[in-house]
Design an enzyme around this catalytic site. Structure first.
Site, PDB file in Angstrom:
ATOM      1  N   LYS A  84     -14.070   1.441  15.534  1.00 57.57           N
ATOM      2  CA  LYS A  84     -12.814   0.674  15.545  1.00 57.57           C
ATOM      3  C   LYS A  84     -12.180   0.653  16.926  1.00 57.57           C
ATOM      4  O   LYS A  84     -11.599  -0.353  17.346  1.00 57.57           O
ATOM      5  CB  LYS A  84     -11.855   1.318  14.535  1.00 57.57           C
ATOM      6  N   ASN A 113       0.844  -1.192   0.000  1.00 57.91           N
ATOM      7  CA  ASN A 113       0.000   0.000   0.000  1.00 57.91           C
ATOM      8  C   ASN A 113       0.879   1.242   0.000  1.00 57.91           C
ATOM      9  O   ASN A 113       2.104   1.143   0.012  1.00 57.91           O
ATOM     10  CB  ASN A 113      -0.985  -0.021   1.180  1.00 57.91           C
ATOM     11  N   LYS A 155     -11.457  -3.034  18.416  1.00 56.78           N
ATOM     12  CA  LYS A 155     -10.085  -3.524  18.524  1.00 56.78           C
ATOM     13  C   LYS A 155      -9.547  -3.467  19.948  1.00 56.78           C
ATOM     14  O   LYS A 155      -8.404  -3.839  20.194  1.00 56.78           O
ATOM     15  CB  LYS A 155      -9.178  -2.724  17.593  1.00 56.78           C
ATOM     16  N   PRO A 176      -3.269 -11.627  10.650  1.00 57.72           N
ATOM     17  CA  PRO A 176      -3.604 -11.342  12.042  1.00 57.72           C
ATOM     18  C   PRO A 176      -3.798  -9.843  12.206  1.00 57.72           C
ATOM     19  O   PRO A 176      -3.130  -9.049  11.539  1.00 57.72           O
ATOM     20  CB  PRO A 176      -2.361 -11.811  12.813  1.00 57.72           C
ATOM     21  N   ASP A 177      -4.696  -9.442  13.070  1.00 61.46           N
ATOM     22  CA  ASP A 177      -4.860  -8.018  13.375  1.00 61.46           C
ATOM     23  C   ASP A 177      -3.971  -7.713  14.586  1.00 61.46           C
ATOM     24  O   ASP A 177      -4.249  -8.155  15.705  1.00 61.46           O
ATOM     25  CB  ASP A 177      -6.328  -7.701  13.664  1.00 61.46           C
TER      26      ASP A 177
HETATM   27  O1  C5P Z   1      -8.847  -2.050  10.479  1.00 67.65           O
HETATM   28  P1  C5P Z   1      -7.819  -1.059  10.064  1.00 67.65           P
HETATM   29  O2  C5P Z   1      -6.731  -1.631   9.208  1.00 67.65           O
HETATM   30  O3  C5P Z   1      -8.375   0.196   9.472  1.00 67.65           O
HETATM   31  O4  C5P Z   1      -7.167  -0.598  11.447  1.00 67.65           O
HETATM   32  C1  C5P Z   1      -6.113   0.272  11.508  1.00 67.65           C
HETATM   33  C2  C5P Z   1      -5.371   0.094  12.775  1.00 67.65           C
HETATM   34  O5  C5P Z   1      -5.215  -1.286  13.057  1.00 67.65           O
HETATM   35  C3  C5P Z   1      -3.963   0.644  12.702  1.00 67.65           C
HETATM   36  O6  C5P Z   1      -3.574   1.046  13.975  1.00 67.65           O
HETATM   37  C4  C5P Z   1      -3.169  -0.541  12.206  1.00 67.65           C
HETATM   38  O7  C5P Z   1      -1.808  -0.433  12.539  1.00 67.65           O
HETATM   39  C5  C5P Z   1      -3.870  -1.671  12.903  1.00 67.65           C
HETATM   40  N1  C5P Z   1      -3.872  -2.930  12.183  1.00 67.65           N
HETATM   41  C6  C5P Z   1      -3.178  -3.991  12.693  1.00 67.65           C
HETATM   42  N2  C5P Z   1      -3.204  -5.211  12.077  1.00 67.65           N
HETATM   43  C7  C5P Z   1      -3.901  -5.373  10.956  1.00 67.65           C
HETATM   44  C8  C5P Z   1      -4.637  -4.320  10.408  1.00 67.65           C
HETATM   45  C9  C5P Z   1      -4.596  -3.099  11.047  1.00 67.65           C
HETATM   46  O8  C5P Z   1      -2.536  -3.805  13.704  1.00 67.65           O
HETATM   47  N3  C5P Z   1      -3.899  -6.560  10.371  1.00 67.65           N
END
Ligand code: C5P
Length: 424
Positions: A362, A233, A366, A329-330
């Site tokens: 969010k 990206n 999260k 993974p998030d």
């Molecule tokens: O869901 P989104 O990608 O918009 O969320 C953004 C936030 O989540 C940011 O702080 C990003 O660093 C974190 N993020 C993450 N792991 C992912 C996707 C996003 O830590 N796989």
């Protein structure tokens, strides 16, 4: 709670003026600085400018009865965690090596049992002279830390070794010598006040993060399709790097987990480079525990299942490859429910529409404490937030939403770090 304290002895060389910048950098890191000037140093910097920057009385004369009665030379050393001689002239180094005590600076240095860092600066011939090198060897043997001078153009027109290192590098060296375990972390620098005269209001921009560990992620991730192609990206890493730098300047120990970007290491920051989201998660978990984590990275949501071990080729039939994507993974959400969850967890939300509404949701989804939301639509007049120099953010906390004006990313970083220091 007390701030770390430095006794800064300034001797009289042309580099003495750089000690003012050093004081400013140390104050921003939450270090209390008390200065002692030799007689010749007073020809280069004034006690007034040092007094303003240190917010303290500036010491100079051994036989000033008021000074000796109120705070003797032994006290000056006793009240410091570290003594820094910067710049250290060839003359003062010689007097230190010989154990002379003929003025306040040399007397303190002979009387102290505190660690001493000397930062020499002098003409290249003076530096290479056998006498100076002999004195330096003696001082090292006596347990004094010597920071090597830089090589370069000299004020006297010559070129060579002997330049004072960059004040930023000296400040880093000092922070490294102030072992955090010896000093209790503090939220605000302990300000030493001087009742004997008026002092101009100091620069209070520096809330301190001294003794804290701050974890920052930055940049994009690259998810391989095959050995030469990836899904990525537009994240430049600029905002995350600025935040890591600001945290280090505020005195924190900083781990920066960075995706692939072409940015130099911020000074004083431990950088861990990764490519993929899975590597980023592993590096983040490795870096725990942290007092605060600021997840700025634009992590890819998916990676390619079974990425090819060899470059995928067109076979001439016109058939197109199918990529199967698997969710990454998030990292933020993982930290949100982690057994070693950082006390303050800050996420970023890059959105192109309904910025605040998405970010508010969010934060809860999260398990983050704060979300920094920004609009990353690519504008017609420039690169937009991703890759651009400025950022207009909304800070979403449990108590509501703040709209910040459009600011350079460095300013966003500094303000955010001040808020984090307050919150911790
Ligand atoms: O869901 P989104 O990608 O918009 O969320 C953004 C936030 O989540 C940011 O702080 C990003 O660093 C974190 N993020 C993450 N792991 C992912 C996707 C996003 O830590 N796989």
């Amino acid at each position: 709670m007390t701030s770390p304290r430095i006794l800064l002895i300034i001797s009289g060389g042309i580099a003495a003026y750089k000690s003012l910048e050093l004081v400013r950098l140390l104050r921003r890191r939450g270090v209390a600085v008390r200065a002692v000037l030799t007689d010749s140093a007073k020809e280069f910097v004034t006690p007034l400018s040092l007094g303003v920057l240190t917010e303290d009385h500036v010491y100079g004369a051994m036989f000033d009865l008021k000074e000796e009665r109120e705070i003797g030379h032994i006290q000056l050393s006793r009240q410091a965690d570290l003594i820094v001689v910067c710049p250290a002239t060839a003359n003062l180094l010689a007097r230190m090596a010989g154990g002379l005590a003929d003025d306040l600076a040399s007397t303190i240095l002979l009387a102290t049992d505190k660690p001493v860092l000397a930062v020499p600066a002098m003409n290249v011939r003076m530096w290479h002279h056998a006498a100076t090198q002999r004195n330096l060897a003696q001082l090292r043997a006596d347990g004094i830390t010597i920071m090597e001078p830089d090589e370069g153009d000299m004020a006297c027109g010559e070129f060579g070794k002997g330049r004072l290192p960059d004040p930023e590098a000296i400040a880093e060296r000092i922070m490294a010598m102030l072992a955090p375990e010896v000093v209790t972390p503090t939220l605000a620098p302990q300000l030493l006040t001087d009742t004997s005269r008026t002092i101009v209001a100091p620069d209070r921009s520096g809330a301190t993060l001294y003794g804290r560990h701050i974890l920052v992620t930055a940049g994009p991730t690259h998810e391989p399709i095959d050995p030469v192609r990836f899904i990525g990206n537009r994240s430049s890493g600029l905002q995350g790097f600025a935040i890591a730098r600001a945290a280090a300047e505020a005195g924190a120990r900083v781990t920066l987990v960075s995706g692939p970007v072409s940015l130099p290491d911020p000074p004083g920051v431990r950088r861990v480079n990764v490519q993929t989201a899975r590597e980023m998660l592993a590096a983040v978990e490795d870096a725990l525990p942290a007092d605060a984590a600021i997840m700025v990275a634009a992590v890819a949501d998916w990676h390619v299942a079974d990425s090819a071990g060899q470059k995928i080729k067109k076979d001439g039939s016109g058939a197109t490859p199918t990529l199967t994507l698997v969710e990454n993974p998030d990292i933020l959400a993982t930290l949100g429910r982690h057994a070693r969850r950082p006390r303050l967890l800050v996420g970023f939300a890059a959105e192109t529409n309904d910025v605040v509404a998405h970010a508010v949701a969010k934060r809860v989804r999260k398990g983050a404490d704060w979300i920094v939301a920004n609009d990353v639509s690519v504008g017609e007049n420039g690169p937009g937030v991703m890759g651009g120099a400025d950022n207009a953010i909304h800070l979403i906390t449990s108590s509501g939403v703040e709209d910040w004006p459009l600011l350079p990313k460095e300013a966003v970083a500094r303000h955010l770090i001040e808020r984090i220091a307050d919150a911790l």
